[in-house]
Design a protein around this motif. Structure first.
Motif, short mmCIF file in Angstrom:
data_model
loop_
_atom_site.label_atom_id
_atom_site.label_comp_id
_atom_site.label_asym_id
_atom_site.label_seq_id
_atom_site.Cartn_x
_atom_site.Cartn_y
_atom_site.Cartn_z
N SER A 141 0.85 -1.19 0.00
CA SER A 141 0.00 0.00 0.00
C SER A 141 0.88 1.24 0.00
CB SER A 141 -0.91 0.00 1.24
OG SER A 141 -0.13 -0.02 2.41
N THR A 144 0.98 8.05 -0.33
CA THR A 144 0.82 9.22 -1.19
C THR A 144 0.74 8.79 -2.64
OG1 THR A 144 3.21 9.54 -1.33
CG2 THR A 144 2.04 10.74 0.41
N GLN A 145 -0.05 9.51 -3.40
CA GLN A 145 -0.20 9.24 -4.82
C GLN A 145 0.46 10.36 -5.61
OE1 GLN A 145 -4.24 8.36 -6.00
NE2 GLN A 145 -3.84 8.82 -8.16
N LEU A 195 -1.21 6.00 -9.37
CA LEU A 195 -2.57 5.48 -9.40
C LEU A 195 -3.13 5.23 -8.01
CD1 LEU A 195 -1.93 2.86 -12.22
CD2 LEU A 195 -2.95 5.14 -12.48
N ASP A 196 -4.44 5.17 -7.96
CA ASP A 196 -5.14 4.84 -6.72
C ASP A 196 -4.89 3.38 -6.37
OD1 ASP A 196 -7.38 5.39 -4.68
OD2 ASP A 196 -8.09 3.62 -5.76
N TYR A 197 -4.45 3.13 -5.15
CA TYR A 197 -4.07 1.78 -4.74
C TYR A 197 -5.21 0.79 -4.88
CZ TYR A 197 -2.80 -2.08 -1.62
OH TYR A 197 -2.56 -3.32 -1.10
N ASP A 198 -6.39 1.15 -4.42
CA ASP A 198 -7.52 0.23 -4.47
C ASP A 198 -7.88 -0.13 -5.90
OD1 ASP A 198 -7.74 0.17 -1.71
OD2 ASP A 198 -9.17 1.83 -1.64
N LYS A 199 -7.73 0.82 -6.80
CA LYS A 199 -8.03 0.56 -8.21
C LYS A 199 -7.02 -0.41 -8.80
CE LYS A 199 -9.94 3.77 -10.45
NZ LYS A 199 -10.28 5.02 -11.13
N GLU A 259 -5.54 7.63 -15.27
CA GLU A 259 -6.05 7.48 -13.92
C GLU A 259 -7.05 6.34 -13.81
OE1 GLU A 259 -5.60 10.31 -15.52
OE2 GLU A 259 -5.20 12.00 -14.19
#
Length: 267
Positions: A141, A144-145, A195-199, A259
């Motif tokens: 995880s 920061t993005q 990128l968004d981690y969950d995605k 994204e």
């Protein structure tokens, strides 16, 4: 080690119950399928109390064979270019335990009694997905993005692009779970940290296909198509020209397809 103990036990069970390895197979093109699928077989031992007991033991042996195959297949999956799952398990007990748990949670997709004491089970393990996926076990995880870089030169955007296709045919691209796209100056324009981690965990960063007509739905109905000039970092990271990179970044500022991870690599 926990991982070693679990699979030593599995191998012992397999040996006792008489697994046949001649007819097993593995659908291990995870980059296309988003899963690893294996089929194992087991034989009822001669000392089974009755037919029902023998079938139960044969099934248990077939499942153990599937676990063994999954463990071997998972080791070779490239997480990043030059870093596979086996390497990560050797470096971290936490990752080793997570991978072991993920393998043990593989799903039975079909099974059948083959007769004459033989039993067959097919099991599947997801590469990406929020529940019990390999990605969740091995991708760290991030707190920061990072923003995508700005184009190094101004490019007029037309808008309307739904995704990105990078044509890497003939370059020997190898699939990885966490690929990076670079320009020919070495600048990263697309990577895990953008990128968004969950995605990323739920759907991955890109799909892989073998041609421009099939397996490219992820890039949508109007993808921007660019040609890679080479591949880098153990052949896992596509490199595109700086001009194409500027165009990709400029169009993404309008349509945000990066994204959304609407990216496909053709290999």
């Amino acid at each position: 080690m926990i991982f070693a103990k679990v699979f030593t036990m599995i191998f012992a069970i397999a040996a006792i119950m008489g697994i046949s390895n001649n007819s097993v197979y593995a659908a291990n093109d995870w980059a296309v399928n988003n899963y690893i699928e294996v089929t194992g077989q087991g034989m009822a031992p001669a000392n089974a109390r009755n037919a029902t007991h023998g079938r139960m033991l044969a099934r248990r042996a077939a499942v153990a064979d599937c676990y063994r195959q999954l463990a071997e297949a998972v080791k070779g999956v490239q997480v990043e270019s030059g870093t596979d799952v086996e390497m990560m398990m050797l470096q971290s007990d936490t990752i080793r335990l997570s991978v072991t748990t993920t393998i043990r949670g593989a799903t039975v997709v079909s099974e059948k009694n083959l007769g004459d004491g033989a039993y067959e089970v097919t099991m599947r393990m997801s590469i990406f997905g929020t529940d019990n996926s390999l990605a969740k076990a091995v991708l760290p995880s991030q707190t920061t993005q990072e923003s995508f870089p700005k184009p190094s030169q101004r490019v007029t955007s037309t808008g309307g692009y739904t995704g990105l296709i990078v044509d890497c045919r003939g370059l020997g691209l190898k699939p990885v779970m966490s690929p990076v796209i670079k320009n020919d100056n070495g600048q990263k324009i697309y990577g895990y940290k953008n990128l968004d981690y969950d995605k990323v965990i739920s759907q991955g960063m890109a799909n892989y296909s073998y041609d421009l007509k099939r397996g490219v739905d992820r890039a949508g109905s109007n993808p921007l198509v660019v040609k890679a000039v080479r591949v880098d970092n153990h052949n896992g990271d596509p490199v595109i020209s700086t001009a194409d990179a500027n165009r990709v970044l400029s169009e993404n500022n309008v349509s945000h397809f990066l994204e959304s991870t609407n990216v496909v690599f053709i290999r």
